[in-house]
Design a protein around this motif. Structure first.
Motif, mmCIF file in Angstrom:
data_model
loop_
_atom_site.group_PDB
_atom_site.id
_atom_site.type_symbol
_atom_site.label_atom_id
_atom_site.label_comp_id
_atom_site.label_asym_id
_atom_site.label_seq_id
_atom_site.Cartn_x
_atom_site.Cartn_y
_atom_site.Cartn_z
ATOM 1 N N PHE A 90 0.092 9.095 7.664
ATOM 2 C CA PHE A 90 0.388 7.796 6.751
ATOM 3 C C PHE A 90 0.383 6.600 7.884
ATOM 4 N N MET A 91 0.730 6.618 9.243
ATOM 5 C CA MET A 91 0.703 5.608 10.189
ATOM 6 C C MET A 91 -0.367 5.058 10.421
ATOM 7 N N SER A 92 -1.721 5.662 10.158
ATOM 8 C CA SER A 92 -2.768 5.246 10.696
ATOM 9 C C SER A 92 -3.041 4.011 9.467
ATOM 10 N N GLY A 93 -2.619 4.201 8.324
ATOM 11 C CA GLY A 93 -2.760 3.026 7.216
ATOM 12 C C GLY A 93 -1.846 2.262 7.741
ATOM 13 N N VAL A 94 -0.710 2.333 8.132
ATOM 14 C CA VAL A 94 0.525 1.225 8.510
ATOM 15 C C VAL A 94 -0.119 0.352 9.405
ATOM 16 N N LYS A 95 -0.649 1.120 10.674
ATOM 17 C CA LYS A 95 -1.364 0.370 11.779
ATOM 18 C C LYS A 95 -2.337 -0.571 11.367
ATOM 19 N N PHE A 96 -3.345 -0.068 10.473
ATOM 20 C CA PHE A 96 -4.369 -0.791 9.625
ATOM 21 C C PHE A 96 -3.863 -1.902 9.253
ATOM 22 N N ALA A 133 0.878 -1.137 0.019
ATOM 23 C CA ALA A 133 -0.082 0.179 0.012
ATOM 24 C C ALA A 133 0.908 1.399 -0.065
ATOM 25 N N PRO A 134 1.180 1.894 -1.175
ATOM 26 C CA PRO A 134 2.045 2.987 -1.101
ATOM 27 C C PRO A 134 1.692 4.224 -0.723
ATOM 28 N N ASN A 135 0.351 4.419 -0.764
ATOM 29 C CA ASN A 135 -0.124 5.687 0.116
ATOM 30 C C ASN A 135 -1.220 5.092 1.180
ATOM 31 N N PHE A 136 -0.392 5.100 2.483
ATOM 32 C CA PHE A 136 -0.859 4.619 3.561
ATOM 33 C C PHE A 136 -2.055 5.564 4.404
ATOM 34 N N ALA A 137 -2.226 6.940 4.023
ATOM 35 C CA ALA A 137 -3.063 7.430 4.679
ATOM 36 C C ALA A 137 -4.490 7.084 4.695
ATOM 37 N N ILE A 138 -4.904 6.492 5.688
ATOM 38 C CA ILE A 138 -6.179 5.827 5.619
ATOM 39 C C ILE A 138 -7.368 6.772 5.086
ATOM 40 N N GLY A 139 -7.326 8.221 5.616
ATOM 41 C CA GLY A 139 -8.498 8.979 5.200
ATOM 42 C C GLY A 139 -8.120 9.312 3.681
ATOM 43 N N ALA A 140 -7.069 9.326 3.113
ATOM 44 C CA ALA A 140 -6.915 9.333 1.766
ATOM 45 C C ALA A 140 -7.578 8.349 0.903
ATOM 46 N N VAL A 141 -7.282 7.027 1.452
ATOM 47 C CA VAL A 141 -7.871 6.005 1.036
ATOM 48 C C VAL A 141 -9.472 5.972 0.987
ATOM 49 N N LEU A 142 -9.757 6.191 1.950
ATOM 50 C CA LEU A 142 -11.413 6.318 2.187
ATOM 51 C C LEU A 142 -11.854 7.460 1.138
ATOM 52 N N MET A 143 -11.203 8.431 1.310
ATOM 53 C CA MET A 143 -11.578 9.703 0.204
ATOM 54 C C MET A 143 -11.865 9.135 -1.440
ATOM 55 N N MET A 144 -10.916 8.349 -1.537
ATOM 56 C CA MET A 144 -10.790 7.803 -3.213
ATOM 57 C C MET A 144 -12.093 6.577 -3.094
ATOM 58 N N GLY A 148 -2.497 13.780 12.454
ATOM 59 C CA GLY A 148 -1.993 14.142 11.100
ATOM 60 C C GLY A 148 -3.103 14.366 10.100
ATOM 61 N N GLN A 149 -4.120 14.073 10.201
ATOM 62 C CA GLN A 149 -5.174 14.047 9.093
ATOM 63 C C GLN A 149 -6.457 14.348 9.648
ATOM 64 N N THR A 150 -7.256 14.830 8.759
ATOM 65 C CA THR A 150 -8.730 14.757 8.716
ATOM 66 C C THR A 150 -9.338 14.446 7.620
ATOM 67 N N LEU A 151 -10.541 14.034 7.534
ATOM 68 C CA LEU A 151 -11.303 13.475 6.302
ATOM 69 C C LEU A 151 -12.927 14.089 6.623
ATOM 70 N N SER A 152 -13.247 14.891 5.629
ATOM 71 C CA SER A 152 -14.642 15.647 5.975
ATOM 72 C C SER A 152 -15.292 15.353 4.827
ATOM 73 N N ILE A 153 -16.741 14.982 5.135
ATOM 74 C CA ILE A 153 -17.858 14.687 4.192
ATOM 75 C C ILE A 153 -18.645 15.756 4.299
ATOM 76 N N LYS A 154 -19.131 16.276 3.129
ATOM 77 C CA LYS A 154 -19.883 17.576 3.165
ATOM 78 C C LYS A 154 -20.978 17.427 2.168
ATOM 79 N N HIS A 155 -22.199 17.862 2.559
ATOM 80 C CA HIS A 155 -23.366 17.741 1.609
ATOM 81 C C HIS A 155 -23.890 19.490 1.630
ATOM 82 N N ASP A 156 -24.168 19.972 0.767
ATOM 83 C CA ASP A 156 -24.758 21.254 0.434
ATOM 84 C C ASP A 156 -25.998 20.968 -0.394
#
Lengths: 266, 266, 266, 266
Positions: free
Chosen positions: C239-245, C124-135, D224-232
């Motif tokens: 990124f560490m949230s993703g590594v941990k996961f 998993a080259p991009n480990f930020a779990i928030g980024a993975v969820l966003m995608m 180190g991160q936030t994930l936001s989900i927004k509906h307008d």
């Protein structure tokens, strides 16, 4: 020609950043530091400081006497700061104070010394220039938009809510906003606290989450439109923009100014 | 005492809103309308207008002659507007022009007539007061933050990109911003257009999506911080805040002012 | 019972954070490190590493042979990584790879070894779990909203635009989005680039400013509404949230999985 | 081939929009309306309805008997809705219910009738598909980010705070979130309410301003991160995306489904 600068408190959190900033700005020149506990060993831990080979003084008198400087920046603690600033101003070295916690009487005394010596001094406890602008713009906008709410967001280790910046913003808004009872008169909180803290009818909401640093958004609402002013600070470096601005402006001052907002647009 | 108002163009998109606004504001009083095609049948389709029972004139001369008014608001088309405004100002009725498209020479002529008659006139093509403030604040902030990008978002039926407001904002920013080449010198667009439109080194990005109306965010970046100023307009009603502001301020003017920004903080 | 972990690349940017994370998580236990240039002097500069008193090996074979571990985390460079992972998996140590740049054939080979040894591996080259969820959320939302634009914002030292994450997001959206030509057919760029980069009809806008770190917002528009999914990363810690996961989930895997998105909701 | 649709409640706020939507969608065909007070005069005020020349029935029995339809959409009031839906489903016309306020026992009864007649029915009181996705994504993200706060913003005529959508979002988040006490244990509200409403440790903040319509942002925070989900949502039209989605999906259902979230990704 560069502005010669002395920094007191070079090993503190703000001081470290200030040393970095002054040495990187082409029009500023770091010529000495004042460090009450000038332990050579400690200095070695600070790469920038140890590399610079500038004189570090324990005694402020000696420092100001030995080294020629245009501006003195104090980033220490209130007691030391007051002493340092008094000496600096009396020696006609213009002074920028980032230390917070000076008492009103100390500030008044420094103001008198500043006037007497025709030597400018700027006291600005919150140096982030973006935060200063956010507050000023909010004060200006409130004249046209009496409906306003503030959302401030910080990391979840912050103890107080709302933040000091939010409280100060409300105070500034009050100066221009026409009194107004916002929201619907019959509005009801189904869960207490939903509508936030109230100060003079203005609602303030404090969000605390990991992953945040220091953020504030001031939202003005009018018929069919909203105007939002937002400041995001993610690093202590942000304060340095204000320090730099103060240094460049104190040069032209012959008296004490409290708050960066009072030298904006100068 | 209420300000007596005459509106020209009461059936247009802006005019309809203006009629609504003036009749709802306690300190404003609609006393007449000018409508070149005063077809009684057409009027009936406009509930507010037909309910009001105020006189509607086809001939502006007759209107200004018959009805006593403090302020005249023109929301028509350039040719008609110029005629109306000339007559109104010559009769010492202060004038607010929301019509866009007047030529420079027409504006200069109105300015001369205004001065000659010591009768104020405000020309403000973009009346949303929030938008005016956004532009003013951006101009002020650019003095301290040379790094700035603009994101403007509109509904997907908009033809031009960037928006007129974005272009005007860039022009204002240029007046205070220190010249700067933003971004990394070796920055590269892997897909052309990614970095947006460039005007004087400032990047502008235009988003077009259904569900949007008219939005603009100006983002200033500095070390460790960003300052964002955002205006969201979701309804033509937003323009009325500016019309109201102009009406209330033109009363104290004895000459022509172009742009609401020049009477802010008055 | 804690999961015993070996980390390769403990002095790198990601490795430093991983050492920190593993030693702070109560259910993880750091038991050894692999460091090709195991210079005792260099180690001393890393406070966490030097304090830990755990064995550091130059030779991966020796490490895996000597120390009992449940999971191996590789944060090095492609060549070393492939060797490390091969040895680890053959010894039935489950493996998490954060190193980017493995070739397709290397990945296929590791997949075969993983299957053969019934030993899980997550790349998993991009480990930020928030980024993975966003995608993932963007991919899901695109099924219902064919109109979408992406705004990604990064610090102004970034060289490429759009960002790799933006490009990957577009690729995922394409999998579910109904083909659509967005925007008005007669839309016109008054200044070139205003409408951003285009990939399969999807617009991507890249903002670069000091004070930003790594941010992306995916905006979907529909009649009368918008849905926005935003990820803000301000620190490599994210990124560490993703590594941990990944560490917690690889335990239950007996084959290779590419991309954290494939073990979400597991 | 187009889906033939009957709408009950065509003159209501939602009904008006539904008539508009169905007549504009190429794959939908409006074949009749049910209107309890089928006053010809009233109909004339609704341009779309009067132009359409489709039969309008006062009696639902007569309508379903006379006109062949694939889907029935009810946008009326609970009592009428229950009657209409019962008749429709018994006649094997698939049914979409947007009316809110049905009792649990009414829903159970309709569910039984639906099953018995092998005729699908979707009940979805909040039809904005963006809002449904926002809630689903929030539920999914909470599994990985136990720290979450909600900011919902509405026009200042709204009476209740927090909004129903915010309360429902919290309920969904609770289903996946690991129990956690958020914020600093010693956190203190200097002004009461600053930290918002609390439900199960989750903070909800309600902003009320003119110029807003209906907005909600769910913010998840991690290291180190936030994930936001927004509906307008700025227009009632937004609900129609959900109605359309329900109509297209109910065709394949043979039983009752409560909530659009349960047919996502179908």
């Amino acid at each position: 020609m560069a502005i010669n600068v002395i920094i007191a408190g070079p090993r503190g959190r703000m001081g470290t950043e200030a040393v970095e900033m002054v040495t990187n700005e082409p029009n500023l020149q770091l010529v000495a530091c004042i460090d009450r506990k000038n332990d050579k060993e400690k200095m070695r831990e600070y790469p920038t400081l140890s590399r610079l080979k500038i004189p570090v003084f324990e005694d402020p008198e000696e420092c100001f006497h030995t080294v020629q400087a245009d501006v003195f920046i104090d980033l220490t603690v209130p007691e030391a700061c007051f002493d340092h600033a008094t000496i600096a101003i009396q020696r006609h070295i213009r002074t920028v104070i980032g230390t917070s916690g000076l008492t009103n009487s100390q500030i008044e005394e420094l103001s008198a010394i500043s006037k007497e010596n025709q030597t400018g001094c700027i006291i600005a406890p919150n140096f982030a220039i973006g935060a200063v602008l956010m507050m000023q713009f909010s004060k200006m906008a409130a004249r046209y938009f009496p409906d306003v709410e503030i959302i401030e967001k910080h990391h979840d280790q912050k103890l107080d809510a709302p933040s000091g910046t939010a409280v100060k913003t409300v105070d500034l808004i009050k100066q221009t906003r026409l009194p107004k009872t916002q929201g619907h008169p019959n509005e009801e909180e189904i869960i207490p606290g939903a509508r936030g803290a109230v100060d003079d009818g203005i609602r303030v909401h404090s969000v605390r989450l990991p992953g945040l640093v220091a953020h504030q958004e001031v939202i003005f609402g009018g018929s069919g439109q909203t105007l939002s002013i937002k400041h995001d600070s993610i690093d202590r470096k942000s304060f340095m923009s204000g320090v730099k601005f103060a240094v460049e402006n104190v040069i032209d001052l012959n008296e004490l100014v409290y708050g960066l907002e009072n030298i904006l647009d100068k």
